[in-house]
Design a protein around this motif. Structure first.
Motif, PDB file in Angstrom:
ATOM      1  N   ALA A   1       0.690  -7.985  18.508  1.00  0.00           N
ATOM      2  CA  ALA A   1       2.257  -7.927  19.113  1.00  0.00           C
ATOM      3  C   ALA A   1       2.152  -7.375  20.615  1.00  0.00           C
ATOM      4  O   ALA A   1       2.899  -8.056  21.197  1.00  0.00           O
ATOM      5  CB  ALA A   1       2.892  -7.383  17.827  1.00  0.00           C
ATOM      6  N   PHE A   2       1.395  -6.542  20.680  1.00  0.00           N
ATOM      7  CA  PHE A   2       1.539  -5.900  22.113  1.00  0.00           C
ATOM      8  C   PHE A   2       0.744  -7.109  23.189  1.00  0.00           C
ATOM      9  O   PHE A   2       1.514  -6.881  24.152  1.00  0.00           O
ATOM     10  CB  PHE A   2       0.521  -4.392  22.100  1.00  0.00           C
ATOM     11  CG  PHE A   2       1.374  -3.437  21.351  1.00  0.00           C
ATOM     12  CD1 PHE A   2       2.443  -3.425  20.980  1.00  0.00           C
ATOM     13  CD2 PHE A   2       0.345  -2.535  21.050  1.00  0.00           C
ATOM     14  CE1 PHE A   2       3.003  -2.404  20.260  1.00  0.00           C
ATOM     15  CE2 PHE A   2       0.899  -1.486  19.933  1.00  0.00           C
ATOM     16  CZ  PHE A   2       1.971  -1.230  19.720  1.00  0.00           C
TER      17      PHE A   2
ATOM     18  N   ALA B   1       5.731  -8.954  27.400  1.00  0.00           N
ATOM     19  CA  ALA B   1       5.700  -9.508  28.625  1.00  0.00           C
ATOM     20  C   ALA B   1       5.200  -8.179  29.706  1.00  0.00           C
ATOM     21  O   ALA B   1       4.325  -8.778  30.632  1.00  0.00           O
ATOM     22  CB  ALA B   1       7.189  -9.875  29.172  1.00  0.00           C
ATOM     23  N   ALA B   2       5.397  -7.251  29.204  1.00  0.00           N
ATOM     24  CA  ALA B   2       4.881  -5.987  30.045  1.00  0.00           C
ATOM     25  C   ALA B   2       3.444  -5.658  29.957  1.00  0.00           C
ATOM     26  O   ALA B   2       2.886  -5.761  28.932  1.00  0.00           O
ATOM     27  CB  ALA B   2       5.526  -4.660  29.577  1.00  0.00           C
TER      28      ALA B   2
ATOM     29  N   ILE C   1      -3.641  -6.486  28.449  1.00  0.00           N
ATOM     30  CA  ILE C   1      -2.651  -5.579  28.676  1.00  0.00           C
ATOM     31  C   ILE C   1      -3.466  -4.360  29.126  1.00  0.00           C
ATOM     32  O   ILE C   1      -4.735  -4.247  28.433  1.00  0.00           O
ATOM     33  CB  ILE C   1      -2.062  -5.323  27.362  1.00  0.00           C
ATOM     34  CG1 ILE C   1      -2.770  -5.203  26.310  1.00  0.00           C
ATOM     35  CG2 ILE C   1      -1.031  -6.575  27.257  1.00  0.00           C
ATOM     36  CD1 ILE C   1      -1.922  -4.741  24.956  1.00  0.00           C
ATOM     37  N   ARG C   2      -3.028  -3.115  29.430  1.00  0.00           N
ATOM     38  CA  ARG C   2      -3.426  -2.047  29.511  1.00  0.00           C
ATOM     39  C   ARG C   2      -2.891  -0.745  28.762  1.00  0.00           C
ATOM     40  O   ARG C   2      -1.593  -0.853  28.469  1.00  0.00           O
ATOM     41  CB  ARG C   2      -3.218  -1.382  31.024  1.00  0.00           C
ATOM     42  CG  ARG C   2      -4.277  -0.247  31.452  1.00  0.00           C
ATOM     43  CD  ARG C   2      -4.233  -0.298  32.919  1.00  0.00           C
ATOM     44  NE  ARG C   2      -2.923  -0.376  33.662  1.00  0.00           N
ATOM     45  CZ  ARG C   2      -2.379   0.551  34.199  1.00  0.00           C
ATOM     46  NH1 ARG C   2      -3.199   1.609  34.629  1.00  0.00           N
ATOM     47  NH2 ARG C   2      -1.125   0.549  34.713  1.00  0.00           N
ATOM     48  N   ILE C   3      -3.775  -0.396  27.963  1.00  0.00           N
ATOM     49  CA  ILE C   3      -3.029   0.527  26.999  1.00  0.00           C
ATOM     50  C   ILE C   3      -3.279   2.209  27.552  1.00  0.00           C
ATOM     51  O   ILE C   3      -4.314   2.430  28.199  1.00  0.00           O
ATOM     52  CB  ILE C   3      -3.750   0.590  25.590  1.00  0.00           C
ATOM     53  CG1 ILE C   3      -3.833  -0.819  25.028  1.00  0.00           C
ATOM     54  CG2 ILE C   3      -3.541   1.812  24.801  1.00  0.00           C
ATOM     55  CD1 ILE C   3      -2.599  -1.113  24.505  1.00  0.00           C
ATOM     56  N   LEU C   4      -2.039   2.840  27.637  1.00  0.00           N
ATOM     57  CA  LEU C   4      -2.344   4.190  28.305  1.00  0.00           C
ATOM     58  C   LEU C   4      -1.637   5.185  26.928  1.00  0.00           C
ATOM     59  O   LEU C   4      -0.683   4.923  26.417  1.00  0.00           O
ATOM     60  CB  LEU C   4      -1.193   4.267  29.397  1.00  0.00           C
ATOM     61  CG  LEU C   4      -1.633   3.363  30.523  1.00  0.00           C
ATOM     62  CD1 LEU C   4      -0.618   3.667  31.816  1.00  0.00           C
ATOM     63  CD2 LEU C   4      -3.022   3.593  31.099  1.00  0.00           C
ATOM     64  N   ARG C   5      -2.486   6.264  27.219  1.00  0.00           N
ATOM     65  CA  ARG C   5      -1.969   7.313  25.934  1.00  0.00           C
ATOM     66  C   ARG C   5      -2.065   8.684  26.670  1.00  0.00           C
ATOM     67  O   ARG C   5      -2.979   9.452  26.808  1.00  0.00           O
ATOM     68  CB  ARG C   5      -3.360   7.137  24.959  1.00  0.00           C
ATOM     69  CG  ARG C   5      -3.297   6.254  23.899  1.00  0.00           C
ATOM     70  CD  ARG C   5      -4.533   6.120  23.050  1.00  0.00           C
ATOM     71  NE  ARG C   5      -4.766   5.281  22.152  1.00  0.00           N
ATOM     72  CZ  ARG C   5      -5.627   4.097  22.230  1.00  0.00           C
ATOM     73  NH1 ARG C   5      -6.319   4.215  23.304  1.00  0.00           N
ATOM     74  NH2 ARG C   5      -5.684   3.215  21.615  1.00  0.00           N
ATOM     75  N   PRO C   6      -0.895   8.998  27.049  1.00  0.00           N
ATOM     76  CA  PRO C   6      -0.837  10.294  27.911  1.00  0.00           C
ATOM     77  C   PRO C   6      -0.598  11.408  26.976  1.00  0.00           C
ATOM     78  O   PRO C   6      -0.785  12.561  27.523  1.00  0.00           O
ATOM     79  CB  PRO C   6       0.542  10.091  28.645  1.00  0.00           C
ATOM     80  CG  PRO C   6       1.382   9.117  27.733  1.00  0.00           C
ATOM     81  CD  PRO C   6       0.347   8.081  27.061  1.00  0.00           C
TER      82      PRO C   6
ATOM     83  N   GLU D   1       6.199  -0.931  38.818  1.00  0.00           N
ATOM     84  CA  GLU D   1       5.375  -1.814  37.682  1.00  0.00           C
ATOM     85  C   GLU D   1       6.090  -1.706  36.116  1.00  0.00           C
ATOM     86  O   GLU D   1       6.665  -0.725  35.739  1.00  0.00           O
ATOM     87  CB  GLU D   1       4.083  -1.178  37.235  1.00  0.00           C
ATOM     88  CG  GLU D   1       3.088  -1.731  36.248  1.00  0.00           C
ATOM     89  CD  GLU D   1       2.013  -1.031  36.150  1.00  0.00           C
ATOM     90  OE1 GLU D   1       1.091  -1.127  35.009  1.00  0.00           O
ATOM     91  OE2 GLU D   1       1.665  -0.076  36.675  1.00  0.00           O
ATOM     92  N   PRO D   2       6.446  -2.804  35.823  1.00  0.00           N
ATOM     93  CA  PRO D   2       7.172  -3.011  34.246  1.00  0.00           C
ATOM     94  C   PRO D   2       6.356  -2.285  33.188  1.00  0.00           C
ATOM     95  O   PRO D   2       5.053  -2.334  33.133  1.00  0.00           O
ATOM     96  CB  PRO D   2       7.155  -4.327  33.858  1.00  0.00           C
ATOM     97  CG  PRO D   2       7.218  -4.946  35.198  1.00  0.00           C
ATOM     98  CD  PRO D   2       6.131  -4.351  36.001  1.00  0.00           C
ATOM     99  N   LEU D   3       6.921  -1.239  32.289  1.00  0.00           N
ATOM    100  CA  LEU D   3       6.176  -0.631  31.407  1.00  0.00           C
ATOM    101  C   LEU D   3       6.738  -0.801  30.016  1.00  0.00           C
ATOM    102  O   LEU D   3       7.950  -1.165  30.013  1.00  0.00           O
ATOM    103  CB  LEU D   3       6.190   0.885  31.827  1.00  0.00           C
ATOM    104  CG  LEU D   3       5.899   1.294  33.055  1.00  0.00           C
ATOM    105  CD1 LEU D   3       6.094   2.936  33.312  1.00  0.00           C
ATOM    106  CD2 LEU D   3       4.255   1.167  33.240  1.00  0.00           C
ATOM    107  N   ALA D   4       6.037  -0.747  29.033  1.00  0.00           N
ATOM    108  CA  ALA D   4       6.804  -0.850  27.656  1.00  0.00           C
ATOM    109  C   ALA D   4       5.913   0.192  26.936  1.00  0.00           C
ATOM    110  O   ALA D   4       4.878   0.954  27.246  1.00  0.00           O
ATOM    111  CB  ALA D   4       6.052  -2.075  26.934  1.00  0.00           C
ATOM    112  N   LEU D   5       6.645   0.738  25.612  1.00  0.00           N
ATOM    113  CA  LEU D   5       6.243   1.783  24.817  1.00  0.00           C
ATOM    114  C   LEU D   5       6.194   1.338  23.355  1.00  0.00           C
ATOM    115  O   LEU D   5       6.920   0.665  22.899  1.00  0.00           O
ATOM    116  CB  LEU D   5       6.981   3.140  25.080  1.00  0.00           C
ATOM    117  CG  LEU D   5       6.736   3.967  23.926  1.00  0.00           C
ATOM    118  CD1 LEU D   5       6.425   5.048  24.647  1.00  0.00           C
ATOM    119  CD2 LEU D   5       7.558   4.018  22.859  1.00  0.00           C
TER     120      LEU D   5
END
Length: 218
Positions: A113-114, A118-119, A160-165, A28-32
């Motif tokens: 912007a997020f 594309a990701a 989009i899906r936001i992930l906060r690890p 899966e393409p990921l962005a930060l």
């Protein structure tokens, strides 16, 4: 001392690695979202160290609110170049007269912007201190039980899906990791300005609370 630094690095790597493995598909393409601050710099370094560089890119949102904004974008470009990560600098316009406050307006522009990127999955580097500020802010403005829950480590916003690890990681651990791995970062001068609500909570309110209740943030 070296052993303790290695232990900290391994703990963060394992935490983020487990988080990513549990929540993303293999290719899966990921962005930060990369602001250039300590937290996002550390998270990008962790993700690259986990071998995710081939499917990872970074987004820097240029709000144009600080005279140093161009310098921050340049810093992010140079940091990503060193890690061989592509960077997209998104220039946004923040309306200070929108009626929602400068912090909220900047946040809205940032998430827009997020969403245009594309990701489909975007990592953000909010940490334990950010979570404490959010919970306190929500309670003080009357958000009730829902506000007391604070930020979640995974949510969907639009497409989009936001992930906060890092939500359970204290800022001190991120700074220690940065120092141990010889990472530099930028400091946003506005973070010291307590006319902004979150800064007031961070510097004035939570500082006093933590003196009486050392585990309050946790």
């Amino acid at each position: 001392m070296a052993a303790s630094r290695n232990k900290l690095s391994n703990e963060l790597l394992n935490r983020v690695g487990d988080f990513v493995a549990a929540r993303t598909a293999k290719d899966e393409p990921l962005a930060l979202g990369l602001s250039g601050g300590c937290d996002s710099v550390v998270l990008l370094h962790l993700l690259v160290s986990l071998g995710l560089g081939q499917r990872l890119s970074a987004i820097h949102v240029h709000h144009g609110l600080s005279p140093n904004a161009d310098t921050w974008a340049d810093f992010c470009s140079q940091f990503c170049a060193r890690l061989d990560i592509s960077l997209d600098v998104q220039v946004v316009t923040v309306d200070p007269k929108s009626g929602q406050g400068i912090e909220a307006a900047a946040r809205q522009a940032r998430y827009a912007a997020f969403s245009n990127y594309a990701a489909p999955t975007v990592f953000l580097a909010h940490h334990q201190g950010d979570q404490a500020e959010t919970v306190l802010f929500n309670l003080l403005r009357g958000a009730g039980v829902a506000g007391a829950a604070g930020m979640v480590d995974e949510r969907t916003q639009g497409d989009i899906r936001i992930l906060r690890p890092l939500l359970n990681v204290p800022r001190s651990a991120l700074e220690a990791y940065a120092v141990a791995n010889q990472l530099s970062w930028i400091e946003d001068e506005s973070n010291a300005d307590t006319k902004f609500t979150r800064n007031f909570l961070r510097h004035d309110v939570l500082t006093v609370i933590n003196q009486r209740f050392p585990a309050a943030e946790q």
